[in-house]
Motif scaffolding. Sequence first.
Motif, short mmCIF file in Angstrom:
data_model
loop_
_atom_site.label_atom_id
_atom_site.label_comp_id
_atom_site.label_asym_id
_atom_site.label_seq_id
_atom_site.Cartn_x
_atom_site.Cartn_y
_atom_site.Cartn_z
N ILE A 124 0.82 -1.20 0.00
CA ILE A 124 0.00 0.00 0.00
C ILE A 124 0.86 1.26 0.00
CG2 ILE A 124 -1.62 1.37 1.37
CD1 ILE A 124 -2.99 -0.91 -0.04
N THR A 125 1.88 1.29 0.83
CA THR A 125 2.76 2.46 0.90
C THR A 125 3.39 2.75 -0.46
OG1 THR A 125 3.23 2.10 3.24
CG2 THR A 125 4.80 3.45 2.00
N ASP A 126 3.84 1.70 -1.14
CA ASP A 126 4.46 1.88 -2.45
C ASP A 126 3.44 2.34 -3.48
OD1 ASP A 126 7.02 1.12 -1.56
OD2 ASP A 126 6.52 -1.00 -1.80
N GLN A 127 2.23 1.81 -3.41
CA GLN A 127 1.19 2.26 -4.34
C GLN A 127 0.95 3.77 -4.18
OE1 GLN A 127 -2.42 -0.21 -4.38
NE2 GLN A 127 -1.21 -1.93 -3.60
N LEU A 128 0.87 4.21 -2.94
CA LEU A 128 0.64 5.63 -2.68
C LEU A 128 1.84 6.47 -3.11
CD1 LEU A 128 -1.08 5.30 0.80
CD2 LEU A 128 -2.19 5.99 -1.33
N ASN A 129 3.03 6.00 -2.80
CA ASN A 129 4.23 6.74 -3.19
C ASN A 129 4.40 6.79 -4.70
OD1 ASN A 129 5.02 7.40 -0.57
ND2 ASN A 129 6.29 5.57 -0.33
N ASN A 130 3.86 5.79 -5.39
CA ASN A 130 3.96 5.75 -6.85
C ASN A 130 2.84 6.53 -7.54
OD1 ASN A 130 6.29 4.20 -6.79
ND2 ASN A 130 5.20 2.26 -6.94
N GLY A 131 1.96 7.16 -6.77
CA GLY A 131 0.98 8.05 -7.37
C GLY A 131 -0.47 7.65 -7.22
N ALA A 132 -0.76 6.45 -6.74
CA ALA A 132 -2.16 6.07 -6.54
C ALA A 132 -2.77 6.95 -5.45
CB ALA A 132 -2.27 4.60 -6.14
N ARG A 133 -3.98 7.45 -5.70
CA ARG A 133 -4.65 8.29 -4.72
C ARG A 133 -6.04 7.78 -4.38
NH1 ARG A 133 -0.36 9.16 -4.03
NH2 ARG A 133 0.84 11.09 -4.02
N ALA A 134 -6.41 6.64 -4.95
CA ALA A 134 -7.66 5.97 -4.58
C ALA A 134 -7.39 4.48 -4.54
CB ALA A 134 -8.78 6.30 -5.56
N LEU A 135 -7.89 3.83 -3.49
CA LEU A 135 -7.66 2.40 -3.28
C LEU A 135 -9.00 1.69 -3.17
CD1 LEU A 135 -4.95 2.72 -0.45
CD2 LEU A 135 -4.54 2.65 -2.92
N MET A 136 -9.17 0.64 -3.93
CA MET A 136 -10.37 -0.19 -3.83
C MET A 136 -10.05 -1.37 -2.92
SD MET A 136 -11.53 -0.04 -7.85
CE MET A 136 -13.20 -0.62 -7.57
N LEU A 137 -10.83 -1.51 -1.84
CA LEU A 137 -10.54 -2.48 -0.79
C LEU A 137 -11.78 -3.32 -0.50
CD1 LEU A 137 -8.77 0.01 1.66
CD2 LEU A 137 -7.63 -1.53 0.04
N ASP A 138 -11.57 -4.60 -0.19
CA ASP A 138 -12.66 -5.50 0.20
C ASP A 138 -12.53 -5.80 1.68
OD1 ASP A 138 -13.09 -5.45 -2.50
OD2 ASP A 138 -12.72 -7.58 -2.84
N THR A 139 -13.49 -5.34 2.48
CA THR A 139 -13.42 -5.48 3.93
C THR A 139 -14.45 -6.52 4.41
OG1 THR A 139 -14.93 -3.58 4.14
CG2 THR A 139 -12.56 -3.15 4.32
N TYR A 140 -14.00 -7.39 5.31
CA TYR A 140 -14.83 -8.49 5.80
C TYR A 140 -14.71 -8.61 7.32
CZ TYR A 140 -15.27 -10.60 1.08
OH TYR A 140 -15.56 -10.86 -0.23
N ASP A 141 -15.75 -9.14 7.94
CA ASP A 141 -15.64 -9.64 9.30
C ASP A 141 -14.96 -11.00 9.25
OD1 ASP A 141 -16.87 -7.61 10.82
OD2 ASP A 141 -18.87 -8.33 10.26
N PHE A 142 -13.87 -11.15 10.02
CA PHE A 142 -13.14 -12.42 10.00
C PHE A 142 -12.29 -12.53 11.26
CE2 PHE A 142 -9.36 -14.97 8.70
CZ PHE A 142 -10.02 -16.16 8.45
N ASP A 143 -12.34 -13.68 11.87
CA ASP A 143 -11.48 -13.97 13.02
C ASP A 143 -11.62 -12.91 14.12
OD1 ASP A 143 -9.70 -15.61 14.36
OD2 ASP A 143 -7.92 -14.60 13.56
N GLY A 144 -12.85 -12.43 14.32
CA GLY A 144 -13.12 -11.46 15.37
C GLY A 144 -12.66 -10.05 15.09
N ASP A 145 -12.35 -9.75 13.84
CA ASP A 145 -11.83 -8.43 13.50
C ASP A 145 -12.25 -8.09 12.07
OD1 ASP A 145 -10.46 -6.05 13.75
OD2 ASP A 145 -8.59 -6.98 14.41
#
Length: 276
Positions: A142-163
Amino acid sequence: MSLYQNLLLLTAISAFLSIASACSDGQCKLLDECSSDGDCEAGLYCFACQQGFSGSRCVRSTVTNQFKLLVSDEIDKASFVCVAHSGTFHFQLSPLEQDIDNNSLPFNKYAFLTTHNAYAIDGYPLHTPVPRVTFTNQEDMITDQLNNGARALMLDTYDFDGDVWMCHSFGGQCHDITAFGPAIDYLKEIEAFLSANTEEIVTLILEDYVGPNGLTKVFTDAGLMKYWFPVSNMPKNGEDWPLVSDMVANNQRLLVFTSIQSKEASEGIAYQWNYM
């Protein structure tokens, strides 16, 4: 000379011309075939992408700064340099003006590089007791993506393992074989980037399978709420967004959108299809 000999000669000449015309030594241009980074001209590198093209080709290694593409009316037009090119005239910025960022327009007037499934990183460390069996989409953290110019991130978030976890899964359920890692690890990278880059804005687009208040907690724990752009300030009915310069001045530099409509009212997380 026989027909067979003529064909052999033509084949040999064609192969020779192909080799002779192949670029190398820093002469290959965008999307030219290449065998190493050294073949590509400045700003490009040699990359293989089976989904996009065959073989290896020269692709861009740097992103264009969207805030340097537009010139404010406040810049003195007299300092423009007029140059002739192919019988027409173009305006060219002086070197000084090329270094000026213009973030004076509404946020929706700019385009931002976005990474799909930004969390699904090839080689990401395992956090479950079994090997991961799912697709990856990115090579950079993620850090490299941002440093390389990405300014929007598509993420898939789930309930899993209590978190809350990032998973590339199916059926709305995360499994050991589809899990990448706790969401807070990714979000802390985003917080570190925003903290170190005080004029940057990051947008998160969530495919959301998290229960009530789970996202609010993980964003709070990651220290991101201080950058949160409030839903109340988001435009309705296709109106312009606030100026980028104002968003930066107010430190409202994190935009978060969810795929669950009810969370806009219950948690203040914008429902993506109200704004996109």
